[in-house]
Each structure stands twice: as C-alpha cells, then as structure tokens.
Design an enzyme around this catalytic site. Structure first.
Site, short mmCIF file in Angstrom:
data_model
loop_
_atom_site.label_atom_id
_atom_site.label_comp_id
_atom_site.label_asym_id
_atom_site.label_seq_id
_atom_site.Cartn_x
_atom_site.Cartn_y
_atom_site.Cartn_z
N ARG A 1 0.83 -1.20 0.00
CA ARG A 1 0.00 0.00 0.00
C ARG A 1 0.87 1.26 0.00
O ARG A 1 0.37 2.35 -0.25
CB ARG A 1 -0.94 0.00 1.21
CG ARG A 1 -1.90 -1.17 1.23
CD ARG A 1 -2.88 -1.10 0.07
NE ARG A 1 -3.68 0.11 0.12
CZ ARG A 1 -4.77 0.27 0.85
NH1 ARG A 1 -5.22 -0.74 1.57
NH2 ARG A 1 -5.42 1.41 0.85
N ARG B 1 13.36 9.25 2.71
CA ARG B 1 12.10 9.93 3.06
C ARG B 1 10.93 8.96 3.04
O ARG B 1 10.12 8.92 3.97
CB ARG B 1 11.84 11.07 2.07
CG ARG B 1 10.66 11.92 2.45
CD ARG B 1 10.36 12.98 1.40
NE ARG B 1 9.46 14.00 1.92
CZ ARG B 1 8.99 15.02 1.22
NH1 ARG B 1 9.35 15.16 -0.05
NH2 ARG B 1 8.17 15.88 1.75
N ARG C 1 4.41 2.00 10.44
CA ARG C 1 4.49 0.56 10.66
C ARG C 1 5.31 0.18 11.88
O ARG C 1 5.69 -1.00 12.02
CB ARG C 1 5.02 -0.13 9.40
CG ARG C 1 4.20 0.14 8.14
CD ARG C 1 2.75 -0.32 8.26
NE ARG C 1 2.02 -0.10 7.00
CZ ARG C 1 0.75 -0.39 6.82
NH1 ARG C 1 0.02 -0.91 7.80
NH2 ARG C 1 0.14 -0.13 5.68
#
Lengths: 225, 225, 225, 225
Positions: free
Chosen positions: D72, D170, D179
C-alpha cells in the site's frame, strides 16, 4: 462506479491551454464532438497529461489474489475492507466452467486452454474443501478470543474482499493496457483472467463516460499515453 | 475551480469500507452531517487515504515564479500555457503597495515587514522597466522570424502564465500546509506571499465543497493527513 | 553524476525474483554479461518494474526555462538553488551559433532550421541587453534593501540555476524518451534543444553504468518500459 | 539490504544547493559529522526533499498478509515472487509463543495482550492444519495439470513470499512512522506486529547507514519529513 468526473471535454481544455492560455476557459463548457481529431492526436503521440484532469471511483469486489495484482498500480487511491477491523465473511471465488485451466507457453506469455471435466471437478472440489477448512479454523480461533488479525492468516487468497479505487483516465488506460489481453494491442499483455474481468467492467464504465477518448485508445493500439 | 467531485461524503464511504466492507455502499449517498467525528479522527491520527477519493480542477493564473514553486508538488496533474506554442502576452505581475518588501530572519524562516515608499516606488519602476525592455526584445526577435521558444528566454519570471491543476483533497492539504502561513499550524511554513495568495483562494473553494474536512484540517493544526 | 547505484545486474535479481523467489539472491552478485536476452525481453514487452531498483543523482546547471520543463517529470527527486535564499549570479544562457533559430511545422512537431547571421546577431544582442537591464534592476533593488524573493522576479528565464535530481533507470528512460529526438524512436518527440542537451549528457552517464540496459532501450525504439 | 546508496552526506549537498548553488558541489564529498544541526533542522521543520537523494534495496521474506500491507506504500519499487510463474513452496508463518493474541480497544487503536496457553495451542494447531489442507489441495491440482495461477488461490495468507523493495530515506521514514509503534511518536500508529518486525529490521539497517538522520527522526517524534 460510485463517483465520476470524467468527460471527453476535460481533455480539451487541458490540452488547449498550451496553445490558447486563458482562452481555453471557453473550452471548459464546449462540446467534445468536433474535437475527436485532437484527442486522437494526443493519444497517438502520447501526450498523456491532458487525460489526467478526470477522476473515477470504482467499487470493486474480487478475490484477494486479484487485489494483490491491482494494488501494484501505484497511480491510484485505494481503501479496502480490513481483516483486522472486521470479521471476514465466508465468500470465496471458485473458478467456473468457463475458466480455462491449463497453461501453455513460457512465463510472461502464458496461453490458457480449457480444462477437462475431471480437472474442473477437481478444482471445484479442492477449492471448496480448502475454503471450508480454512473458514472453520478462522471461526474456531475467533470463538476462542483470538484477534481477527491473527485468525485471518489462515484464509485463502480466493477470499473475496471489497474496496474503492479512484483513478484518472491516464492511470486507468495504463491499468487496462496491462490487465486486458487484446490481439490489437501494440504491446502484448497476458493478465490473469480474473483481474481481466474486473478490467473489462471498468473499461465499459469508462467508455460510456469518455467515448471519444476510449475510441482513440483502442484505435492507437491500447497504449497508455 | 472548473471541475470538482469532492464532498465530505466521499471520505466516509472510503473510510468505512475498512470496517463495513460491502455495507459501506450504503454510505455512498448518505449525508456527512453526523459524521464530523469520524472525519476529525481520521485527520487527527493521520489516516490520509480516505481523503484521496476526490478531485478538484483549478484554473490558475499567476507569475512564472509562482508556477515554479507550484510544480514542485508532484501529487498533482498539470497542463500549462506554452511559450513554445504560443506568443506570450505582455502581462506581468508588479508587487502592489500591500506587498511587504523587507525580509528579516534566517533562510527557511523569513519574516517580512513593510517597505518604505521609496522602496515601493523603486520596485514598481524597476519591474516595469525590466518587463518593458524584455518584452521589446521578445517582440523584436519574433518579428525577425526567431522561434518563440528561443525569443521567450528573455522574458522575466514575473510574466503571467495560466494552467489547470487537478488534485485530490489529501494532496491539496499537503499543498496548503506548506504554502500558507498560519500561527495555528503545528509545523511552521514560510511561503512566498504570491503563492500563498493562490493557496488562499484554493482553500476557500475547497472549504465550501468539503466544510467538515476543512474544519478538521484547521482544528488539527493544518497537518496534511 | 554525483552518486549512483545503478548496474545492469540490479535489473536481473529484481526480474528473477518472479520465477525464482529466494533463489534470486544468488543473482545479486552475478554478472549481467550472459543476461542481455532477459534485459531485452523486459524492455521489449515493457516489464518496467525491474528497472526501478537503481538510483542516479545528477548535478544539473541549466537555464530556468529548462528547469521548468524538467520538473514536470514527477517520478524524480529535486533540490534546486533558491532565489529566495541566495543572491543569484549574473550567469545567463545566450544561444550560440549552432542553435537552429527558425521553427517550421505545427505545434507538437516543430522542426528547426538554421537562422541567418542577422538573426543570430539579433538574438545575441537582444538577449544580452535584456539580461543586463534585468540584472541591473535586480541589483538596484537588493542594494536598497528589497528582499531577494521580490527582486528576483525581474530576472529572465535564461538565468542559470543549479540542482540535484535523483531518478531510477525507468524514470530516466521516460525522461529520455520525451526529451531527446531520434529518428529511430517509435514515438516521436520534439524537445526544445536546450533540455535535449541535458538529456544527452545524462544518457551518456547512464549508458556507461548500464550498457546492456541502454542498448536494449535503443534497440527497442526508445520506449520507456 | 542488498544494495544501498544512502549516507547522511547525501542530505547535505541536496539541502545546501538552496543557499549555495553550485558551491554545494564541495559538500558532495564532505563529512556529515559537523552537520547534525542542519539535518535536525530539516527534520523538525519537515523539509523533506533533501532526504530523497538516497536509495536502499531490501530483500524481504514475509507472509502474504504482510506484503498486502507493505504494498500500500506507493512511493517505492517492488518486485515479488510470482504464484503464476513459480510453484510456491510449503513455507508458512505460524505465530510463536511471543505473539500477543488478544486484541483490546477500538478499530484504529488496538492494543494486544498475551494469549493463554490454550489459545496459543489452538492458533498453532489450526494454522498448521489449514496450511496442510490447503497445500495438499494445491499439490493435487498441480499434479492434475491445473495452471499454477489457478491452483494457488487456495493457499492461505500466511504463505511466505519474497520480494525486493527499493525506497529512499524519506519514503522509508514514512513507512517506519506508520508501521512501528513507539510511545515517543508524535502521531500514534498501531501496526500489525508482523509488519512491524519487518520495519524494525529495515530501521536497523537504515540507522547504520545514516546515523545522524536516524537520530533526528527519533528525536523529532518519528514524523516523516
């Protein structure tokens, strides 16, 4: 398609600002009918940016193995049902009799031919059994208080999920060029049939909104500009 | 704004598909009124993807030095007037009396204070003169058959250009967080005033389309989710 | 080029993970020499993602009108000299005698032919004069305490700037396909000569790092995969 | 990590081109040691672009449900093992005794607490059984000539896969901010533990390459600039 702001007209003002500057505002409400030639030229010579000022939001229901391929397309916006936040339902994709089951050829260029009746029966029986066992295991774990995000790891890739995906026409053309198979395509693609079925439905919806753009896409070999 | 498909409602179905899957379709036509809390939660905890299923196309007229900063924002679609394809018009931005002219502080955090009358007169006179000389040079070269793309190299950065830019609400919030200065902002920004004026107009247009989302953006320190 | 991590080998492990999974780790340190066929296949059928696991950082000095076109390429990372933070130097691009000055044909497909001596003299004289007047105006404003970001608006598009740009090989191929003109290209491009000169230098640097990939790009019609 | 071009130094020349233009070339080979302050300032005020001129390629082996979340993240380059091109191996993730099994709290902010011994035994037993049944079904279909891409649909989400992923610093910071769970983080995240384990390993590798940047990231609340 649950939302859309996508018309052939949107391509025109964006294209004409190059040559007409502020006068392109007159094109914002013009009709595209007489401008098929401009759209065709942009497509043929791959001037892609004028196709980006559009937006379509699709609701997609498909098995997880389809979503896995879908989400590799990065120029798109996704929100999907979550196996962490929700108990997943026992809805599974089982390949039907029209699904060609036997692959031939090399990686990257598989062709598929029909399976025998025995093969079809096997696929149906094995898929059903694997789904049943997996879903029972899932339910057992949930009943005993195990977190959804842990229990769901046993569910098969053929479990249905649902999502919203938003793309512009340029990004959609890139998706379609890679996820449909067409003998007229200038660059060949060999998508898995199940994602191609999604792509075909999306293409229909898009074609009805932007018929001139769609026609130019097809006519120029289904190359995303 | 020449096109838009952007409502607070669009955030909701995208957010709710996580927890409700296919049932989120019922939210596609629901009203957002009672869902301000959900929008605020998404903004505060920076769940950004539900804000992407929206699209706004703006027509922007501004000097080239503004466009130079604008186009550094990559999650956006641009089409601009071309100095290669069109003879540019003699329209130039000249800083008005309200433009603070004197910078103080360090790079990255300049503050601006008002200029003296003499400074304002100087800026106006010098800008006008430089623009006149440049445009005369441009015209002379065009008259003698020099290509537009060569002749235009003498034009100043303050020459006006025009473009269409399409963004979604998430991308727009990122733009606004960097290109407006606000004492309530959690992360400080020090934009050049001329791009901030564009940003303010765009923010107004957006706020009228998505009032709950805009309110949540302001309330949570103007941090793009 | 100030930094690079880009070799033909990088394409191979990324491509082979599809078919070999964890065994592709053996390819991380293999030599690409015997794998020209695989690279050519990926290029021809436009399997683009294996070309992304590379990185090249270029230092570019060029006039602002070139940077304006450059930064329309969004799959890239940019940092540029700032006219807000720094006093810009009086370094300007003036078209040399080898620059073809006269355009022919239609927008989107201009061809350029040599200018007359009179035209060249005119371009040089007018460009110099416009630059001088503009830089004087810039200096006058700075001397009187006007902020750099205001004063710089009079500077011409031909003012030199400097930047670092980082791209991967796939993004670079897209840039090269659009910003170089080549009779062998499958899709024609008509870039402005000045950005093409940048592109040619970048292509040379890239070709020496990834010779097999570069050869496959050329051989397959300079289409970015 | 199989490839990297990522040093604290890379941030510096990119940042300094703003204020020093061509003189920043002197920083390309300078040492970062004395520039921790600049890196900290960039991080704190979220000047993110100088962190992009870096590249790291990781080899990741993890269950498919982890890859689903991983991909994602769109500012990244992926190539993954393919269930269409390769027969997948019977390697499955089974939650170990240290895996907290019971969720508490609300969607978006789950906390996890240890499971009972009975719960752990159940998870292990059910996962193993579901994997065995699924893999048997997979094998049966392959033996009878069914295409890999069809047969694999029965495999569970806990099946291991492998991929290469390339990111810049970045983009990696954005990944890490979402995460990993950290009480010092300015914006809270509640990742699934299994992807957090990947993220922790990646963070270690990155921290050893760019220690000043990593320290500034931690010190400023783990907000991606």
């Amino acid at each position: 398609m649950v939302r859309a702001s996508a018309r052939d007209e949107d391509v025109l003002f964006a294209a004409r600002v190059s040559t007409k500057g502020e006068q392109s505002l007159a094109d914002v409400d013009a009709e595209a009918g007489r401008s098929a030639g401009l759209i065709n030229y942009l497509m043929r010579d791959r001037h892609g940016s004028p196709f980006e000022h559009t937006s379509m939001t699709f609701y997609v229901q498909a098995p997880i193995f389809v979503f896995r391929e879908f989400m590799r397309h990065r120029i798109a916006s996704y929100n999907e049902e979550s196996g962490r936040y929700r108990e997943l339902r026992p809805v599974f994709y089982v390949p039907g009799p029209e699904r060609a089951l036997v692959q031939q050829g090399k990686p990257g260029a598989y062709e598929f031919v029909a399976g025998s009746e025995a093969q079809h029966s096997l696929v149906i029986a094995q898929t059903r059994r694997a789904c049943e066992v997996a879903y029972e295991a899932y339910q057992r774990m949930l009943e005993e208080g195990v977190a959804r995000e842990v229990a769901r790891i046993v569910l098969p890739l053929t479990t249905y999920s649902s999502m919203y995906v938003t793309v512009n026409a340029r990004s959609l053309m890139n998706f379609l060029s890679l996820r449909t198979k067409d003998s007229e395509a200038r660059f060949p693609s060999y998508p898995q049939r199940e994602i191609e079925m999604c792509a075909e439905l999306m293409e229909q919806g898009w074609a009805s909104l932007m018929p001139l753009t769609h026609a130019a896409f097809v006519q120029n070999g289904r190359v995303a500009p």
